[in-house]
Design a protein around this motif. Structure first.
Motif, PDB file in Angstrom:
ATOM      1  N   GLU A   1       0.821  -1.213   0.000  1.00 42.36           N
ATOM      2  CA  GLU A   1       0.000   0.000   0.000  1.00 42.36           C
ATOM      3  C   GLU A   1       0.857   1.267   0.000  1.00 42.36           C
ATOM      4  N   GLY A   2       2.050   1.174   0.586  1.00 45.64           N
ATOM      5  CA  GLY A   2       2.938   2.330   0.654  1.00 45.64           C
ATOM      6  C   GLY A   2       3.848   2.485  -0.557  1.00 45.64           C
ATOM      7  N   GLY A   3       3.802   1.508  -1.453  1.00 43.31           N
ATOM      8  CA  GLY A   3       4.604   1.591  -2.668  1.00 43.31           C
ATOM      9  C   GLY A   3       6.030   1.082  -2.537  1.00 43.31           C
ATOM     10  N   THR A   4       6.365   0.431  -1.430  1.00 42.43           N
ATOM     11  CA  THR A   4       7.733  -0.079  -1.253  1.00 42.43           C
ATOM     12  C   THR A   4       7.814  -1.597  -1.332  1.00 42.43           C
ATOM     13  N   TYR A   5       6.704  -2.241  -1.646  1.00 41.31           N
ATOM     14  CA  TYR A   5       6.692  -3.704  -1.748  1.00 41.31           C
ATOM     15  C   TYR A   5       7.571  -4.133  -2.923  1.00 41.31           C
ATOM     16  N   GLY A   6       8.359  -5.176  -2.710  1.00 39.92           N
ATOM     17  CA  GLY A   6       9.201  -5.701  -3.775  1.00 39.92           C
ATOM     18  C   GLY A   6      10.551  -5.020  -3.872  1.00 39.92           C
ATOM     19  N   ILE A   7      10.843  -4.123  -2.932  1.00 41.00           N
ATOM     20  CA  ILE A   7      12.134  -3.448  -2.877  1.00 41.00           C
ATOM     21  C   ILE A   7      12.884  -3.970  -1.651  1.00 41.00           C
ATOM     22  N   CYS A   8      14.104  -4.425  -1.863  1.00 41.35           N
ATOM     23  CA  CYS A   8      14.910  -4.968  -0.767  1.00 41.35           C
ATOM     24  C   CYS A   8      15.149  -3.897   0.284  1.00 41.35           C
ATOM     25  N   GLU A   9      14.877  -4.229   1.527  1.00 33.25           N
ATOM     26  CA  GLU A   9      15.061  -3.284   2.626  1.00 33.25           C
ATOM     27  C   GLU A   9      16.533  -3.071   2.960  1.00 33.25           C
ATOM     28  N   ARG A  10      17.388  -3.946   2.438  1.00 31.40           N
ATOM     29  CA  ARG A  10      18.808  -3.843   2.764  1.00 31.40           C
ATOM     30  C   ARG A  10      19.595  -3.083   1.695  1.00 31.40           C
ATOM     31  N   CYS A  11      19.395  -3.458   0.424  1.00 31.99           N
ATOM     32  CA  CYS A  11      20.196  -2.844  -0.636  1.00 31.99           C
ATOM     33  C   CYS A  11      19.401  -1.892  -1.531  1.00 31.99           C
ATOM     34  N   GLY A  12      18.073  -1.914  -1.425  1.00 36.66           N
ATOM     35  CA  GLY A  12      17.238  -1.016  -2.211  1.00 36.66           C
ATOM     36  C   GLY A  12      16.958  -1.466  -3.631  1.00 36.66           C
ATOM     37  N   GLN A  13      17.445  -2.640  -3.997  1.00 38.43           N
ATOM     38  CA  GLN A  13      17.223  -3.174  -5.341  1.00 38.43           C
ATOM     39  C   GLN A  13      15.908  -3.958  -5.367  1.00 38.43           C
ATOM     40  N   PRO A  14      15.332  -4.156  -6.559  1.00 36.14           N
ATOM     41  CA  PRO A  14      14.100  -4.946  -6.655  1.00 36.14           C
ATOM     42  C   PRO A  14      14.318  -6.397  -6.223  1.00 36.14           C
ATOM     43  N   ILE A  15      13.319  -6.947  -5.578  1.00 35.00           N
ATOM     44  CA  ILE A  15      13.329  -8.360  -5.194  1.00 35.00           C
ATOM     45  C   ILE A  15      12.788  -9.133  -6.390  1.00 35.00           C
ATOM     46  N   ALA A  16      13.459 -10.222  -6.751  1.00 33.88           N
ATOM     47  CA  ALA A  16      13.065 -11.016  -7.910  1.00 33.88           C
ATOM     48  C   ALA A  16      11.625 -11.510  -7.778  1.00 33.88           C
ATOM     49  N   LYS A  17      10.928 -11.502  -8.892  1.00 32.43           N
ATOM     50  CA  LYS A  17       9.533 -11.930  -8.927  1.00 32.43           C
ATOM     51  C   LYS A  17       9.376 -13.360  -8.401  1.00 32.43           C
ATOM     52  N   ALA A  18      10.296 -14.237  -8.780  1.00 36.31           N
ATOM     53  CA  ALA A  18      10.222 -15.638  -8.327  1.00 36.31           C
ATOM     54  C   ALA A  18      10.315 -15.729  -6.805  1.00 36.31           C
ATOM     55  N   ARG A  19      11.151 -14.887  -6.204  1.00 39.39           N
ATOM     56  CA  ARG A  19      11.265 -14.890  -4.730  1.00 39.39           C
ATOM     57  C   ARG A  19       9.968 -14.416  -4.095  1.00 39.39           C
ATOM     58  N   LEU A  20       9.372 -13.371  -4.664  1.00 38.61           N
ATOM     59  CA  LEU A  20       8.116 -12.861  -4.118  1.00 38.61           C
ATOM     60  C   LEU A  20       6.974 -13.844  -4.317  1.00 38.61           C
ATOM     61  N   GLU A  21       7.027 -14.623  -5.387  1.00 41.63           N
ATOM     62  CA  GLU A  21       6.006 -15.652  -5.580  1.00 41.63           C
ATOM     63  C   GLU A  21       6.165 -16.764  -4.556  1.00 41.63           C
ATOM     64  N   ALA A  22       7.416 -17.110  -4.246  1.00 44.28           N
ATOM     65  CA  ALA A  22       7.680 -18.168  -3.272  1.00 44.28           C
ATOM     66  C   ALA A  22       7.490 -17.688  -1.841  1.00 44.28           C
ATOM     67  N   ARG A  23       7.884 -16.445  -1.585  1.00 44.87           N
ATOM     68  CA  ARG A  23       7.774 -15.850  -0.248  1.00 44.87           C
ATOM     69  C   ARG A  23       7.192 -14.453  -0.385  1.00 44.87           C
ATOM     70  N   PRO A  24       5.882 -14.351  -0.471  1.00 44.13           N
ATOM     71  CA  PRO A  24       5.249 -13.049  -0.714  1.00 44.13           C
ATOM     72  C   PRO A  24       5.593 -11.970   0.305  1.00 44.13           C
ATOM     73  N   ALA A  25       5.969 -12.350   1.509  1.00 46.73           N
ATOM     74  CA  ALA A  25       6.275 -11.365   2.545  1.00 46.73           C
ATOM     75  C   ALA A  25       7.762 -11.038   2.622  1.00 46.73           C
ATOM     76  N   ALA A  26       8.545 -11.498   1.639  1.00 47.30           N
ATOM     77  CA  ALA A  26       9.999 -11.287   1.666  1.00 47.30           C
ATOM     78  C   ALA A  26      10.329  -9.799   1.765  1.00 47.30           C
ATOM     79  N   ARG A  27      11.295  -9.490   2.621  1.00 43.24           N
ATOM     80  CA  ARG A  27      11.735  -8.097   2.816  1.00 43.24           C
ATOM     81  C   ARG A  27      13.048  -7.833   2.098  1.00 43.24           C
TER      82      ARG A  27
END
Length: 114
Positions: free
Chosen positions: A78-104
């Protein structure tokens, strides 16, 4: 992002169902210990009621933690930061988000954290 929203909603519902089932299991174990006058601490036949209660309580905490992760992911969505790595700021791979939707974190950062 609609697919992410659907995945997170499904994860949330699954966690809530699991929590409800575990809460019922916990209540059953507590009721069994109340209704029993047996000395289960010294019963050689198997696990004690206290052990079972402890196992269910640990599972409840685990599911509550997962539910909190899913709800935090929904807030990131909702805040627009979903799918962005909280550590490095790069996008989280789609496959990772499909496997672990809550991945940070992305896979690289998650691997480095271990």
């Amino acid at each position: 992002m609609d697919s992410a929203r659907e995945l997170l909603a499904a994860e949330r519902q699954q966690a809530l169902r699991r929590l409800a089932a575990l809460t019922g299991d916990f209540d059953d174990v507590v009721a069994a210990s109340r209704d029993s006058n047996a000395d289960d601490e010294h019963d050689p036949e198997g696990a004690t009621i206290a052990f079972e209660r402890s196992q269910v309580a640990a599972l409840v905490l685990q599911v509550q933690g997962h539910l909190a992760e899913v709800e935090a992911a929904i807030q990131r969505l909702e805040g627009g930061t979903y799918g962005i790595c909280e550590r490095c700021g790069q996008p989280i791979a789609k496959a990772r988000l499909e496997a672990r939707p809550a991945a940070r974190t992305c896979i690289s950062c998650a691997s480095a954290a271990r």
